[in-house]
Write a protein that holds these residues in place. Structure first.
Motif, PDB file in Angstrom:
ATOM      1  N   ARG A 173      27.891  35.040  39.468  1.00 22.85           N
ATOM      2  CA  ARG A 173      28.917  36.094  39.332  1.00 22.85           C
ATOM      3  C   ARG A 173      28.276  37.419  38.925  1.00 22.85           C
ATOM      4  NH1 ARG A 173      34.056  34.421  39.534  1.00 22.85           N
ATOM      5  NH2 ARG A 173      34.477  32.205  39.236  1.00 22.85           N
TER       6      ARG A 173
ATOM      7  N   LEU B 242      37.325  40.319  37.980  1.00 19.66           N
ATOM      8  CA  LEU B 242      36.204  39.793  37.203  1.00 19.66           C
ATOM      9  C   LEU B 242      34.909  39.894  38.002  1.00 19.66           C
ATOM     10  CD1 LEU B 242      35.528  38.416  34.525  1.00 19.66           C
ATOM     11  CD2 LEU B 242      35.919  36.205  35.632  1.00 19.66           C
TER      12      LEU B 242
ATOM     13  N   GLU C 130      35.382  40.010  30.906  1.00 21.93           N
ATOM     14  CA  GLU C 130      36.709  39.387  30.980  1.00 21.93           C
ATOM     15  C   GLU C 130      37.835  40.289  30.485  1.00 21.93           C
ATOM     16  OE1 GLU C 130      36.303  35.643  29.047  1.00 21.93           O
ATOM     17  OE2 GLU C 130      35.201  34.733  30.718  1.00 21.93           O
TER      18      GLU C 130
ATOM     19  N   LYS D  39      40.903  41.573  32.716  1.00 21.81           N
ATOM     20  CA  LYS D  39      42.316  41.355  32.361  1.00 21.81           C
ATOM     21  C   LYS D  39      43.095  42.673  32.393  1.00 21.81           C
ATOM     22  CE  LYS D  39      44.247  40.690  28.119  1.00 21.81           C
ATOM     23  NZ  LYS D  39      44.437  40.078  26.811  1.00 21.81           N
TER      24      LYS D  39
ATOM     25  N   TYR E 273      42.797  38.394  39.378  1.00 17.01           N
ATOM     26  CA  TYR E 273      41.976  38.381  38.163  1.00 17.01           C
ATOM     27  C   TYR E 273      40.520  38.066  38.499  1.00 17.01           C
ATOM     28  CZ  TYR E 273      40.045  36.821  33.708  1.00 17.01           C
ATOM     29  OH  TYR E 273      39.239  36.660  32.603  1.00 17.01           O
ATOM     30  N   ASN E 274      40.310  37.098  39.384  1.00 11.15           N
ATOM     31  CA  ASN E 274      38.936  36.746  39.757  1.00 11.15           C
ATOM     32  C   ASN E 274      38.263  37.846  40.578  1.00 11.15           C
ATOM     33  OD1 ASN E 274      37.956  33.821  38.986  1.00 11.15           O
ATOM     34  ND2 ASN E 274      40.167  33.724  39.287  1.00 11.15           N
TER      35      ASN E 274
ATOM     36  N   THR F 267      43.496  43.802  35.955  1.00  7.80           N
ATOM     37  CA  THR F 267      44.511  43.008  36.662  1.00  7.80           C
ATOM     38  C   THR F 267      45.918  43.461  36.261  1.00  7.80           C
ATOM     39  OG1 THR F 267      42.989  41.145  36.607  1.00  7.80           O
ATOM     40  CG2 THR F 267      45.266  40.658  37.172  1.00  7.80           C
TER      41      THR F 267
END
Lengths: 186, 269
Positions: free
Chosen positions: A129, A37, A43, A47, A33-34, A50
């Protein structure tokens, strides 16, 4: 990386144990997930991405030849999904209206303003990020795998299919590019 | 050491992976060059920021969402996995082109004269001869056995070999339109028994001699176009052989349902 546990779960899943798949998801979902992201920033997209990655794992687990290399295989799958999704979103102009200069996301770390510590920490994280996500895909991938996923050079080399020397030089260039993007906030 | 060279060593420096000479040269350069020293400090700050990033917790509905997608895409995914397993590497335009060509070919085949019922085609299946001596036209219903008519110059006895011919459908039941190719809708079916090669050749020569069109379908199956007015002559040729014909009305010289040209399928047994 819990290689042994993953290999056992893969074996069990291949023998029809659906719970083993759920445990594999639980084992890797945070990392994947990260990673997603870091690639697409948003987000909801992360999701969905993922979920798609694990759906592919479910579907294509028989293609994995060596159970002990599940981690590298999963990351390869994930990187392919991320690249495809990134291209798709970019074609739709998803990233065109997002930049480091957005008032919503921008935060001048050296401004000496008085936001609460937590707010500042969260915003710093978001800024970094977003700076990573704004890098070119080739630069972004090595940063994500090395500095955020904390994989070894050997693992990155296997995942990206590049010689280790190339991985290191790409990583150095990517870090310098990131530094230049965040220069105003340092 | 040049500044550009120094900066290429930052990652190895941070990993403590420089050899002694490189380490000495880089540290010496950083002491002398304020710009590179600043770059190195910022580089370290960036590493620190990244390494201190907290990973985000995935949404709680991630796993249920995976199961929902698996359930939703179940059939499609299996089909897609099958396609993927074929290891195709077609581009979308190439796949579209192949699909279009296939559709076009199917359309042309469907509308082609070659596909009309009873049409003579290069594919013998349309008028095929089985090992039992049947002439099969698949789209037509078989006629009742009592519509058969068999003659023989050996006394008109019905041969046991004629039974299969009863399943042959006479093309005369087709509406005689201009668009119905005569070649492919035999008006008369003829079975010639005990015909050796010489008698086959002789009959064919006679047919050609009368300027009737002769088409060889297989080694034992021929189609003949002849003017209706010459049907009597055709009967005379057949009388030299041990034969049977269908339908029964074809034994009459006036047979033809108003056609000027008749088509006869001749099978040698």
């Amino acid at each position: 990386m819990p290689y042994q546990e993953a290999a056992q779960l893969v074996r069990a899943f291949r023998h029809g144990d659906q719970q083993a798949f759920n445990r594999l998801v639980a084992l890797y979902q945070r990392k994947i997930y990260n990673l997603a992201l870091g690639y697409v920033k948003q987000e909801d997209e992360a999701k969905d991405l993922t979920q798609d990655i694990f759906v592919t794992v479910f579907r294509q687990i028989d293609k994995l030849k060596d159970e002990s290399k599940f981690g590298a295989w999963l990351y390869q799958l994930a990187m392919n999904h991320c690249r495809n999704r990134y291209q798709k979103l970019r074609r739709r102009g998803f990233f065109s209206n997002q930049s480091l200069d957005d008032t919503e996301t921008g935060l001048n770390l050296s401004s000496g303003a008085t936001p609460e510590k937590e707010y500042e920490r969260q915003n710093t994280s978001r800024l970094v990020r977003e700076a990573i996500a704004s890098l070119a895909p080739a630069e972004k991938e090595v940063i994500l795998l090395r500095d955020l996923q904390e994989l070894s050079y050997e693992e990155i080399s296997e995942i990206l299919g590049l010689p280790m020397g190339t991985v290191k030089s790409k990583l150095n260039r990517a870090r310098l590019a990131l530094k230049n993007r965040l220069k105003h906030f340092l | 050491m040049q500044c550009t060279e120094a900066q290429t060593l930052f990652t190895d420096f941070a990993d403590n992976a420089l050899d002694r000479e490189e380490l000495h040269a880089l540290t010496g350069h950083l002491l002398d060059c304020r710009t590179c020293a600043k770059e190195w400090r910022e580089f370290q700050q960036i590493l620190s920021l990244m390494h201190n990033l907290e990973t985000q917790t995935p949404p709680a509905d991630l796993l249920p969402g995976i199961h929902a997608k698996l359930a939703q895409r179940g059939i499609f995914d299996r089909a897609w996995a099958l396609v993927e397993s074929l290891n195709f590497s077609l581009s979308i335009p190439a796949a579209a082109a192949i699909f279009t060509l296939a559709m076009l070919a199917g359309f042309l085949l469907k509308t082609s004269h070659l596909d009309q019922p009873g049409t003579l085609s290069s594919r013998p299946a349309r008028i095929s001869a089985t090992s039992h001596g049947e002439l099969l036209t698949p789209r037509r219903l078989p006629i009742a056995p009592n519509t058969m008519f068999a003659v023989s110059h050996e006394g008109g006895r019905r041969s046991e070999h004629l039974a299969p011919l009863a399943q042959t459908t006479p093309a005369t039941r087709l509406p005689p339109t201009d668009r119905t190719p005569r070649l492919l809708s035999p008006d008369i079916h003829v079975l010639i028994e005990k015909a050796d090669h010489e008698s086959q050749v002789a009959l064919c020569r006679e047919i050609v001699h009368h300027n009737w069109q002769l088409h060889r379908i297989t080694a034992n199956l021929f189609l003949v176009h002849l003017p209706q007015a010459e049907l009597g002559t055709f009967h005379e040729l057949l009388h030299r052989h041990h034969y049977a014909l269908a339908p029964a009305a074809a034994a009459e010289a006036r047979f033809g349902n108003g056609k000027t040209v008749l088509t006869a399928a001749i099978r040698f047994e």
